[in-house]
Each structure stands twice: as structure tokens, then as C-alpha cells.
Write a protein that holds these residues in place. Structure first.
Motif, short mmCIF file in Angstrom:
data_model
loop_
_atom_site.label_atom_id
_atom_site.label_comp_id
_atom_site.label_asym_id
_atom_site.label_seq_id
_atom_site.Cartn_x
_atom_site.Cartn_y
_atom_site.Cartn_z
N VAL A 173 -12.21 -8.06 -0.29
CA VAL A 173 -11.68 -9.07 -1.51
C VAL A 173 -11.87 -10.47 -0.86
CG1 VAL A 173 -9.53 -9.79 -2.18
CG2 VAL A 173 -10.02 -7.36 -2.37
N VAL A 176 -7.32 0.04 4.48
CA VAL A 176 -6.75 -1.31 4.02
C VAL A 176 -7.41 -2.38 4.51
CG1 VAL A 176 -4.74 -2.58 4.24
CG2 VAL A 176 -4.42 -0.24 4.18
N ASN A 208 1.01 -1.40 -0.03
CA ASN A 208 -0.09 0.02 -0.07
C ASN A 208 0.77 1.24 -0.05
OD1 ASN A 208 -2.31 1.47 0.11
ND2 ASN A 208 -2.61 1.54 2.36
N ILE A 236 -8.92 4.21 -5.11
CA ILE A 236 -8.33 2.77 -5.32
C ILE A 236 -9.02 1.62 -4.69
CG2 ILE A 236 -6.62 2.70 -3.53
CD1 ILE A 236 -4.61 1.77 -5.76
N PHE A 259 -10.61 -1.14 -6.42
CA PHE A 259 -9.78 -2.24 -7.12
C PHE A 259 -10.05 -3.47 -6.46
CE2 PHE A 259 -6.21 -1.06 -10.11
CZ PHE A 259 -6.92 0.35 -10.31
N MET A 266 -4.91 7.03 -4.76
CA MET A 266 -4.19 5.90 -5.25
C MET A 266 -3.68 5.21 -4.38
SD MET A 266 -3.99 5.64 -8.60
CE MET A 266 -4.68 6.25 -10.14
N ILE A 267 -3.93 5.31 -2.95
CA ILE A 267 -3.22 4.53 -1.85
C ILE A 267 -4.71 4.38 -0.76
CG2 ILE A 267 -2.83 6.77 -0.57
CD1 ILE A 267 0.02 5.17 -0.14
N LEU A 268 -4.42 3.27 -0.23
CA LEU A 268 -5.63 2.91 0.82
C LEU A 268 -5.26 3.65 1.96
CD1 LEU A 268 -5.78 -0.69 0.04
CD2 LEU A 268 -7.52 0.73 -0.42
N ALA A 269 -6.41 4.17 2.71
CA ALA A 269 -6.18 4.80 3.97
C ALA A 269 -6.02 3.58 4.89
CB ALA A 269 -7.71 5.38 4.53
N LEU A 312 2.93 4.47 -2.99
CA LEU A 312 2.92 5.07 -4.20
C LEU A 312 4.22 4.77 -4.71
CD1 LEU A 312 1.35 8.42 -3.67
CD2 LEU A 312 0.36 6.60 -4.78
N PHE A 333 -10.56 -3.18 2.55
CA PHE A 333 -10.25 -3.56 1.40
C PHE A 333 -10.04 -5.30 1.14
CE2 PHE A 333 -7.29 -4.69 -2.40
CZ PHE A 333 -7.82 -4.11 -3.37
N VAL A 334 -9.00 -5.49 2.14
CA VAL A 334 -8.75 -6.94 2.26
C VAL A 334 -9.85 -7.85 2.77
CG1 VAL A 334 -7.03 -8.82 3.33
CG2 VAL A 334 -6.13 -6.58 2.82
N CYS A 373 -9.15 -7.80 -7.68
CA CYS A 373 -8.46 -8.85 -7.03
C CYS A 373 -9.50 -9.87 -6.54
CB CYS A 373 -7.83 -8.12 -5.72
SG CYS A 373 -6.92 -6.93 -5.58
N VAL A 418 -2.68 11.30 -8.91
CA VAL A 418 -1.81 11.28 -7.56
C VAL A 418 -1.68 12.68 -7.15
CG1 VAL A 418 0.64 10.89 -6.77
CG2 VAL A 418 -0.71 9.21 -8.16
#
Lengths: 82, 490
Positions: free
Chosen positions: B244, B237, A45, B73, B76, B226-229, A47, B240-241, B80, B219
Motif C-alpha cells: 500500500v 499483513v 485484520n 483480500i 484490496f 477475507m483476512i490477511l495472513a 472477520l 499488504f501494508v 487503499c 468466508v
């Protein structure tokens, strides 16, 4: 011989030990992309560094999705190995 | 006048695709197995387009782009989870297919009924499947509505238009069955690929130079997209996991996806399919590119409007012809899966909820009852759709939380000694209590974890505990009839 749902149909009759060995091998190979795309995400996670110009997380996920068929092909080959 | 061109193109594309599907089945005698599982004789390629096509619905075409637009993101997760689902299907579906062929199964509830020797469990799992399918069919209608609204430049009564389109596809499924859908999916997938190449490559190239430049802009202008909190935030995060995992376990629990695997000619087709399906997932990347591009060029959409993202961009910057082609492809992506979903729900009602499932009656049963039910289920979904007001992904996550609860039952059915049907039912009950409790508390996440996954874990633990308890307390309680279905070597 009676088949159970878990047995494969294509192989010759083999001893259970070898058959389960092959199954474990193929499952272990197949689980690699699964772990990469789930448990691996917190470690990816970020950039930087960029992968093919894409932010790291995007590139990481893309590469693993693209690699998955390869891992499954390998798992398939292991399952069928005589 | 301007509105006519995209609508005519959309209509032509839908008509052409339906025609292909119907012509392909003109010589096939329509029996119930043919209608529901294509007579278990679909070739590898047909199976591939059918199963790949089922994953490309409004959920991916509009929903995933909408989430990339609105939330970045974390969209996404679809990328996955479908890929992981392919890996799961490689191991899970072939043994199920064998049982299905041996016992002439047609729905996922049939599998539960046979594997656990309990038509009661079949009835319960059928209801679970139907409840989960309703939001999924509803979201296809939402997708069609959005596309018609955009393609007509807002001049057409979208509810009426979506209704016409929807009942057209019902007629199509009614006549063509699952094989017709598979053939039509070939054309539909070709159009989808074209539309996505345009939306995911041509749009960013046109507006921002290249997809890479587009992502660099995101970005810079939208830090955090483009990045998970981190931590326990919703859509971080952990979310997300856990999402998924939830959706990967659930992807092939959907009644239409489960039943599609029955249509395979042989079990190697299923494995062949599982190995190649992830390649198709790369199309999703283009969907995200389209969503991000829309975010940069056409910001400002809020709430459920994010689902319009890139199609709105196309509407505002491209000719009516391009808009018609994109909207037509998107419309097909909603209509064909909606067809298989309605078909699956209808078959669950006729075979598992009200019907008696005996192996003798299967051969004699005609497709008539299921066809009547197709119309009823479609009418019900259409009625419910009128009240829906949430984003596409919101609807689908609701369905996933429900349908994934079937996963433990399928996994436990592959054990050499299966748990009693009551254990699986108990697990389902526990899961629904947990889901309802979270729903009552208004929580979508628990410590950052998707509540659907919490319910799934509770479910699996409950089944396992019950399994161990019944194994120890005594074989006297376990019914003898629930042994594993076996069949002689072919």
C-alpha cells in the motif's frame, strides 16, 4: 514579492507563522485516513464484528475510503481559513 | 456467428468513444503543449475524468478482480493505495503544477531537470519512467487480448485482434492528444460504471442473493480469503501494508499521471480533483465483488487465467449482448490509458532522452517528433508484449517498484533548499542496485515486506545522507544554478 513553490497563491499576504500553522493543521487532518488505511490495517485484520454485514476488514477499508473525501474537505477548509 | 455479436458491440463502443474524442478536438490547433498537456487548460470535470480514467485500466478492471479471485483480500491493497495517493496528490501536485506552468514543462522528467537544474537528471528520470511504463502498456495489451479472446468465444486470433485495437488507439492519441483522451474518457467512464454495477451488484444478486450473502459464502468456503495472513508470509499483513505504501507513493509518479496534472487549468482544480477522486475508488469494491462471485460460481482458474474471472462468468451465463457491452467497456479501460501511457513515453524520449530542453525551443517545437515516437514506442511495447507471461498485477507491481523510486526526488524538490541533482541520481542508483539484488536472489518479499518498498527506503536514506553530507562538506560543491525556480506573483 517572490513566491516559492510551497506558498499558496490564493491567500492574502500573511505572516509566515500563521501560514505554517494552517498548513500543519491541514496536513494533520489529511494524514488521519492515510494512517488508517496503512498502519491501521494490522489492527483491523479480523472477520468479526461485521460492518454492514461485510467482514470487518472489508467494511473497515470501505468506510475509511468513503471518509477520506471528508477529511480532505476539512483539510482544504483549514488551509483556506482566514 | 455467435462470436460476431459481442465483437461488433465492442467495435462499436470503441469506435463511438474514439469519435467523441476526435470531434471534441476538431477545432483545436494541435501544438506540442496541446498534444501532451491539453494546453494546460482542462476544466475540473475534464481533469477529473482524465485522472480517474487513468486509474481505471486493465489493472483494476481485470487485474484486481483476478487477484480477489486468486488471492482474496490482499487484492484490496489497490483500494487503499489509490485513496492514499489522492491525499498525497492534494499536497504534492499543486506546487509541481506551479513550476510546470512557469517553466512550460510537459513531462515528469522536465520537472526533475528544472527543479534540480540538471538535464542529465532529466535524462535519467526519463529512462526510469520509460522502463516502468513498458510493463504497464504491456499489461493493457494482455487485458485487451483476454477480453477479445472471451468475447469471441475463443474463435479469433487474439494477438492480431489486440494489435489492431492497439494501433487504432495509437492513431487516436496521435490525432486527439490528451484532450481527446479526456473527452473520450467521459463516455468510457460512463460505460465502466455501468459494467461494474452489473458485475459487482447484478452478478452476486443473480447467483447468490446479494453481495453480503456472497461475502458470507466466501468466508465459509474459503477461510483465509477475507483476512490477511499474519507474519512474514508473502501476501500477508506486512506485505499488504508495505505494498500500500509503495503503490501510494508511486501512483502519481507514473509519467502519464504526473503529466496529466500539468493539464489542469489552475491549481485549485488539482485540489478539487484530489478531494473527489477517492469517491471514485468505491467502484473498485464492485470489481472485488465481481471477482469473489466468480470464485464461488466458476472456481478452478489457475495462474494467469485468474484475470478472466468475472468476464468468463458473464460469457458462460449471459447473452452475447451483455458480454459485448462488458468486454467493450473493459477494452476501452485498457485502450485509453494505454494511449496516455504511450504518449507519455513518447514525449519522454523526444523531450528528455534525445531532445534538448530549452525554454525557447518549446514554443517552436511542433508535435511531429513526438508523433513519430508514439508509433515507435507502441511498436516496441507490442513487440515486448509477445513475450510477457505473468498475471496483470504481477506486471504492474514490477512497474511500480521501478517508478516509485522517483518519489524521493519529488519530495526533496519541495524543500526550501534542494539537494544536488547528483544526490537524487545517487538515490536512484542505490534503489536499482537493491532491486536488482532482490531480483537476482529471486525474492519478491523480504521479511514479508515488498522489496520495492525496501528499495524506496534505501533510496530515500541515500538521498538524505548525500544531502546532509553536501550541506556540511560545503556549499562550494553545490551548484548555484540549482536554486528554486521562482516566479512573480500573478
Amino acid at each position: 514579492m517572490v513566491m516559492r513553490p510551497n506558498d499558496n497563491l490564493d491567500g492574502q499576504p500573511q505572516d509566515d507563522h500563521e501560514k505554517s500553522n494552517r498548513k500543519v493543521c491541514s496536513a494533520l487532518v489529511a494524514v488521519i485516513p492515510v494512517l488508517a488505511l496503512s498502519a491501521g490495517v494490522p489492527f483491523a485484520n479480523r472477520l468479526e464484528p461485521r460492518i454492514l454485514g461485510m467482514p470487518f476488514l472489508v467494511g473497515y477499508l470501505t468506510v475509511w475510503v468513503l471518509l477520506t473525501p471528508g477529511f480532505l474537505l476539512l483539510a482544504n477548509a483549514l488551509r483556506k481559513r482566514k | 456467428m455467435k462470436a460476431a455479436i459481442p465483437l461488433i458491440i465492442m467495435g462499436l463502443l470503441v469506435f463511438m468513444t474514439a469519435a467523441v474524442g476526435l470531434v471534441s478536438v476538431r477545432n483545436v490547433k494541435m501544438s506540442l503543449p496541446e498534444l501532451l498537456v491539453g494546453g494546460r487548460s482542462l476544466s475540473r470535470v475534464l481533469l477529473w475524468v482524465l485522472m480517474a480514467g487513468e486509474t481505471y485500466t486493465s489493472y483494476t478492471f481485470l487485474g484486481a478482480a483476478g487477484w480477489a479471485y486468486g488471492k482474496g483480500i490482499c487484492a484490496f491493497y489497490v483500494f487503499c493505495s489509490f485513496t492514499i495517493a489522492c491525499v498525497i496528490s492534494y499536497f504534492l501536485l499543486p506546487p509541481i503544477w506551479r513550476v510546470a506552468r512557469q517553466n512550460n514543462l510537459m513531462t515528469n522528467a522536465d520537472y526533475f531537470a528544472v527543479a534540480y537544474g540538471s538535464s542529465g537528471l532529466g535524462r535519467v528520470t526519463a529512462l526510469v519512467g520509460i522502463i516502468a511504463l513498458v510493463p504497464f502498456v504491456t499489461l493493457q495489451l494482455t487485458g485487451i487480448q483476454i477480453l477479445i479472446h472471451l468475447a469471441s468465444y475463443g474463435t479469433v486470433n487474439t494477438a492480431a485482434a489486440a494489435g489492431v485495437a492497439f494501433f487504432m488507439i495509437i492513431a487516436f492519441v496521435f490525432a486527439g492528444g490528451i484532450r481527446g483522451v479526456a473527452w473520450a474518457s467521459i463516455l468510457k467512464d460512463a460505460m465502466m460504471v455501468g459494467a461494474l454495477l452489473f458485475a459487482g451488484i447484478a452478478l452476486p444478486v443473480h447467483f447468490l442473493g446479494s453481495p453480503i450473502a456472497m461475502m458470507n459464502r466466501v468466508v465459509l468456503t474459503h477461510p483465509g480469503f477475507m483476512i490477511l495472513a499474519g507474519g512474514s508470509q508473502e501476501f500477508g499483513v506486512r506485505w499488504f501494508v508495505s505494498t500500500v505504501c509503495l503503490t501510494a507513493c508511486g501512483a502519481f509518479m507514473w509519467p502519464h499521471a504526473f503529466a496529466a496534472s500539468y493539464a489542469a487549468r489552475d491549481e485549485d482544480s488539482i485540489r478539487w480533483n484530489a478531494v473527489r477522486l477517492p469517491i471514485y475508488q468505491i467502484m473498485l469494491l464492485l470489481v472485488y465483488f465481481a471477482g469473489f462471485t466468480a470464485l464461488l460460481i466458476r472456481p478452478g482458474l489457475k495462474g494467469a487465467a485468474v484475470d478472466q474471472s468475472f468476464v468468463l462468468l458473464v460469457q458462460e451465463h449471459y447473452s452475447a449482448w451483455v458480454l459485448g457491452a462488458i468486454a467493450g467497456a473493459g477494452c476501452l479501460a485498457a485502450l485509453l490509458p494505454a494511449g496516455t501511457q504511450v504518449l507519455a513515453a513518447a514525449s519522454l524520449v523526444t523531450r528528455n532522452v534525445v531532445g534538448r530542453r530549452t525554454s525557447r525551443s518549446v514554443g517552436e517545437q511542433g508535435p511531429g517528433g513526438t508523433r513519430v515516437m508514439i508509433v515507435l514506442v507502441a511498436a516496441l511495447a507490442f513487440g515486448l508484449w509477445a513475450f510477457a507471461d505473468t498475471t496483470i498485477i504481477g506486471l504492474v507491481l514490477m512497474g511500480y517498484s521501478i517508478v516509485t523510486q522517483l518519489f524521493p526526488g519529488v519530495v526533496f524538490s519541495l524543500l526550501p533548499r534542494r539537494p544536488h541533482a547528483a544526490c537524487v541520481g545517487f538515490g536512484l542508483g542505490v534503489a536499482f542496485v537493491v532491486l536488482l539484488a532482490f531480483e537476482a536472489a529471486g525474492l519478491n518479499v523480504w521479511n514479508g515486506i515488498n522489496t520495492g518498498l525496501v528499495a524506496l527506503v534505501c533510496n530515500a536514506v541515500a538521498v538524505l545522507a548525500c544531502y546532509l553530507a553536501t550541506s556540511i562538506v560545503g556549499p562550494m560543491w553545490r551548484r548555484k544554478g540549482s536554486s528554486i525556480p521562482t516566479f512573480p506573483e500573478t
